[in-house]
Design an enzyme around this catalytic site. Structure first.
Site, mmCIF file in Angstrom:
data_model
loop_
_atom_site.group_PDB
_atom_site.id
_atom_site.type_symbol
_atom_site.label_atom_id
_atom_site.label_comp_id
_atom_site.label_asym_id
_atom_site.label_seq_id
_atom_site.Cartn_x
_atom_site.Cartn_y
_atom_site.Cartn_z
ATOM 1 N N CYS A 84 0.821 -1.213 0.000
ATOM 2 C CA CYS A 84 0.000 0.000 0.000
ATOM 3 C C CYS A 84 0.852 1.259 0.000
ATOM 4 O O CYS A 84 0.425 2.302 -0.505
ATOM 5 C CB CYS A 84 -0.904 0.028 1.233
ATOM 6 S SG CYS A 84 -1.860 -1.474 1.528
ATOM 7 N N ASP A 133 -2.303 -3.877 7.859
ATOM 8 C CA ASP A 133 -3.414 -4.675 8.374
ATOM 9 C C ASP A 133 -3.445 -6.056 7.729
ATOM 10 O O ASP A 133 -3.762 -7.050 8.383
ATOM 11 C CB ASP A 133 -4.742 -3.965 8.102
ATOM 12 C CG ASP A 133 -4.892 -2.681 8.898
ATOM 13 O OD1 ASP A 133 -3.999 -2.385 9.709
ATOM 14 O OD2 ASP A 133 -5.896 -1.986 8.704
ATOM 15 N N CYS A 137 -2.297 2.806 3.206
ATOM 16 C CA CYS A 137 -3.055 1.776 3.925
ATOM 17 C C CYS A 137 -4.158 2.411 4.781
ATOM 18 O O CYS A 137 -4.216 3.625 4.976
ATOM 19 C CB CYS A 137 -2.113 0.932 4.775
ATOM 20 S SG CYS A 137 -2.777 -0.680 5.258
ATOM 21 N N LYS A 197 -5.390 3.095 7.897
ATOM 22 C CA LYS A 197 -5.400 4.118 8.944
ATOM 23 C C LYS A 197 -4.683 5.379 8.511
ATOM 24 O O LYS A 197 -4.770 6.413 9.168
ATOM 25 C CB LYS A 197 -4.757 3.588 10.236
ATOM 26 C CG LYS A 197 -5.299 2.262 10.722
ATOM 27 C CD LYS A 197 -6.797 2.219 10.757
ATOM 28 C CE LYS A 197 -7.307 0.801 10.880
ATOM 29 N NZ LYS A 197 -6.918 -0.081 9.763
ATOM 30 N N GLU A 234 -9.592 -5.945 13.875
ATOM 31 C CA GLU A 234 -10.535 -6.348 12.837
ATOM 32 C C GLU A 234 -10.701 -7.860 12.853
ATOM 33 O O GLU A 234 -9.743 -8.600 13.061
ATOM 34 C CB GLU A 234 -10.027 -5.924 11.456
ATOM 35 C CG GLU A 234 -9.937 -4.434 11.276
ATOM 36 C CD GLU A 234 -9.348 -4.041 9.933
ATOM 37 O OE1 GLU A 234 -9.467 -2.871 9.580
ATOM 38 O OE2 GLU A 234 -8.774 -4.913 9.256
ATOM 39 N N SER A 279 -12.659 -5.604 9.014
ATOM 40 C CA SER A 279 -11.982 -5.118 7.826
ATOM 41 C C SER A 279 -13.014 -4.693 6.800
ATOM 42 O O SER A 279 -14.134 -5.213 6.774
ATOM 43 C CB SER A 279 -11.114 -6.235 7.245
ATOM 44 O OG SER A 279 -10.754 -5.959 5.913
#
Length: 558
Positions: free
Chosen positions: A53, A85, A126, A128, A446, A472
């Site tokens: 990402c 993640d 990504c 957050k 998640e 997620s």
């Protein structure tokens, strides 16, 4: 533009020779005499080789810096963190994921505040990164633009990261060989970019564009593309325009702008994490936003996008037909968006959309308003004696709108995952995964691994999962998260026992346990709060300061 207008935030280096020893520090990193007269634009990069990402964002940061420089500013690139993640899901490490949102916001605020930047460009990849960057910029309230790092291309056979997670469940059921799992694993992630469906990264990027904090088109571009390079260059220049016009995040991030973001998230079938993050972002700029606002907006906004995880198409395919701009124009013309909201272009949303063309006639990704996938929101805010202060469900209608079953209680994600994979979990179960909330986890993990395992075992319509954790953007099925109060705070989810009857009603927006108030009170009297799982370090600090998920799980609430 006068020097006073250019230098608004009292940088340590604005004074002349003999007054600012800090000038010597910046000469060492390339400043010239002329550079000291220019507005400084901080370029917050979330570059990292931790995840695809973000692996390309160092290049994008340089492009944004060049855009600011060409427009008369002086760019200064600095880094903040990211976590992955996709790598951490299903492990103890995932407890740091939501925490990273706060670390990103804190670090941008800290670096930009200390160095006195006049404007900021923040580039995130990504999940957050997006809310973290926005929160950091908004706290300082200096002219700012967010840039999304872009979406990944599909893997072989139209696969993505969720294909890998669901392959694990299919293998456990016996429907897929290890060789087939390995083939998916090796080809599902072909290069740079964020996860390819309407998962949390693409959801939040779309929400931020709808809010007006990124340039038109930024949320729907391939990570490796000329359009993304151009977007970064334009963002650097846009900050200089915002400085000239004195337009700051609080001028853009109004209540109406948040309603626009909610509307677009619903139309796209976006992630439940949008609820958590939009609440947190609103808190940062003192905009009153509650769970009930999602209910109110959701009653009039349909789901129009046939995108993964519950649909068929990937973000790169939406990019190919024009991204979200034609969708936004459709929503605006239907009276579902506030067109008078200011954006980082210096123009209103309606002005930005004025010349946008519609989608190709033969496309199947975005439905017409009169032919929706779902006539109202898939994001359901549930209340009841199991969630007195609210819970968030993602119900597209494909899994039904009502579920009653018997509780099977787990005190951690790992415990639930083992029982799903070994066949203990069966049709009619309501999996209760508790002590995974913001404080109790800590970190509000998640539940992607359990939900993917459920889908992989073919139980998506036969098993429900409820939790005080979250999901997620890739999770789908009959799932309810963000149950508040959380178990660690003595919420009713802490009192559930195996065999209790639980009902989820996404039509009436209820989640209930078939127990009397007296029985719940009796159980609460016998309940003991668990010992903190962490007593030192970042997770301990997060657990001590974090607010309820129904308030965005922020760490700076009064």
């Amino acid at each position: 533009m006068t020097n006073d207008k250019r230098r608004r935030f009292s940088s340590p280096v604005v004074d002349g020779i003999g007054k600012s020893p800090g000038r010597a520090m910046l000469r060492a990193v390339g400043f010239t005499d002329e550079d000291f007269k220019k507005p400084q634009v901080g370029i917050a990069s979330t570059w990292s080789m931790l995840t695809p990402c973000n692996m390309h964002i160092d290049q994008l940061a340089r492009e944004a810096g060049a855009g600011a420089d060409d427009a008369g500013g002086k760019s200064v690139i600095f880094n903040t963190i990211t976590v992955s993640d996709g790598i951490a899901n299903g492990t103890e490490g995932m407890k740091y994921s939501l925490v990273s949102r706060e670390v990103i916001a804190d670090s941008i605020e800290t670096a930009a505040g200390c160095e006195g930047f006049d404007g900021i460009v923040a580039i995130g990849g990504c999940d957050k990164n997006m809310p973290g960057c926005i929160m950091g910029m908004a706290r300082l309230n200096r002219p700012s633009v967010f840039v999304y790092g872009g979406t990944i291309r599909p893997g072989a056979n139209h696969t993505d990261i969720i294909s890998v997670f669901e392959a694990v469940g299919a293998h456990a059921k016996g429907d897929m060989s290890l060789i087939e799992v390995k083939q998916i694993e090796e080809t599902a992630i072909p290069g740079p970019g964020s996860c390819g469906g309407m998962y949390t990264a693409n959801t939040m990027a779309s929400a931020i564009e709808a809010m007006g904090m990124s340039l038109p088109g930024s949320s729907a571009q391939d990570a490796v593309s000329q359009s993304k390079v151009d977007d970064c260059r334009a963002a650097g220049a846009a900050v200089m325009n915002l400085l000239e016009k004195d337009i700051k995040p609080t001028d853009i991030m109004t209540r109406s702008a948040f309603e626009n973001a909610i509307t677009v998230v619903i139309a796209l079938g976006g992630s439940t994490n949008a609820v958590l993050h939009l609440l947190a972002m609103a808190h940062t700029v003192d905009v009153e936003l509650t769970l009930d606002d999602f209910v109110r907006v959701g009653k009039r906004v349909p789901v129009l996008a046939d995108l993964r995880p519950s649909g068929h198409y990937m973000m790169s395919e939406l990019v190919a037909i024009g991204g979200i701009q034609p969708l936004m124009k459709t929503l605006l013309e239907a009276g579902l968006l506030h067109g008078d909201c200011l954006t980082v272009t210096g123009k209103t949303l309606a002005e930005n959309l004025a010349d946008v063309s519609g989608y190709p006639d033969d496309q199947q990704i975005i439905r017409a308003l009169d032919q929706p996938i779902k006539k109202d929101s898939h994001l359901r805010i549930l209340y009841g004696n199991l969630a007195p202060t609210g819970a968030v469900a993602k119900i597209t209608g494909k899994e039904g709108t009502w579920f009653t079953g018997t509780a099977r209680v787990f005190h951690s994600e790992e415990e639930a995952q083992e029982r799903i994979l070994d066949g203990t979990v069966t049709a009619g179960d309501v999996l209760v995964i508790r002590y995974e909330g913001p404080r109790g986890g800590p970190g509000m993990r998640e539940m992607l691994s359990p939900t993917s395992a459920i889908m992989g075992r073919g139980l998506g319509s036969e098993v429900a999962l409820i939790t005080d954790g979250r999901f997620s953007g890739g999770s789908h099925g009959f799932v309810v998260g963000h149950i508040t109060p959380e178990a660690a705070d003595g919420g009713p989810i802490a009192l559930v026992e195996d065999g209790d009857k639980i009902t989820i009603d996404a039509e009436e927006n209820l989640i209930t346990i078939d127990l009397s108030d007296e029985e719940l009170e009796r159980r609460l009297d016998n309940w003991q709060p668990p010992e903190p799982r962490y007593r030192r370090g970042v997770l301990a600090k997060f657990a001590r300061t974090v607010s309820s998920a129904s308030e965005g799980a922020v760490t700076d609430k009064d």
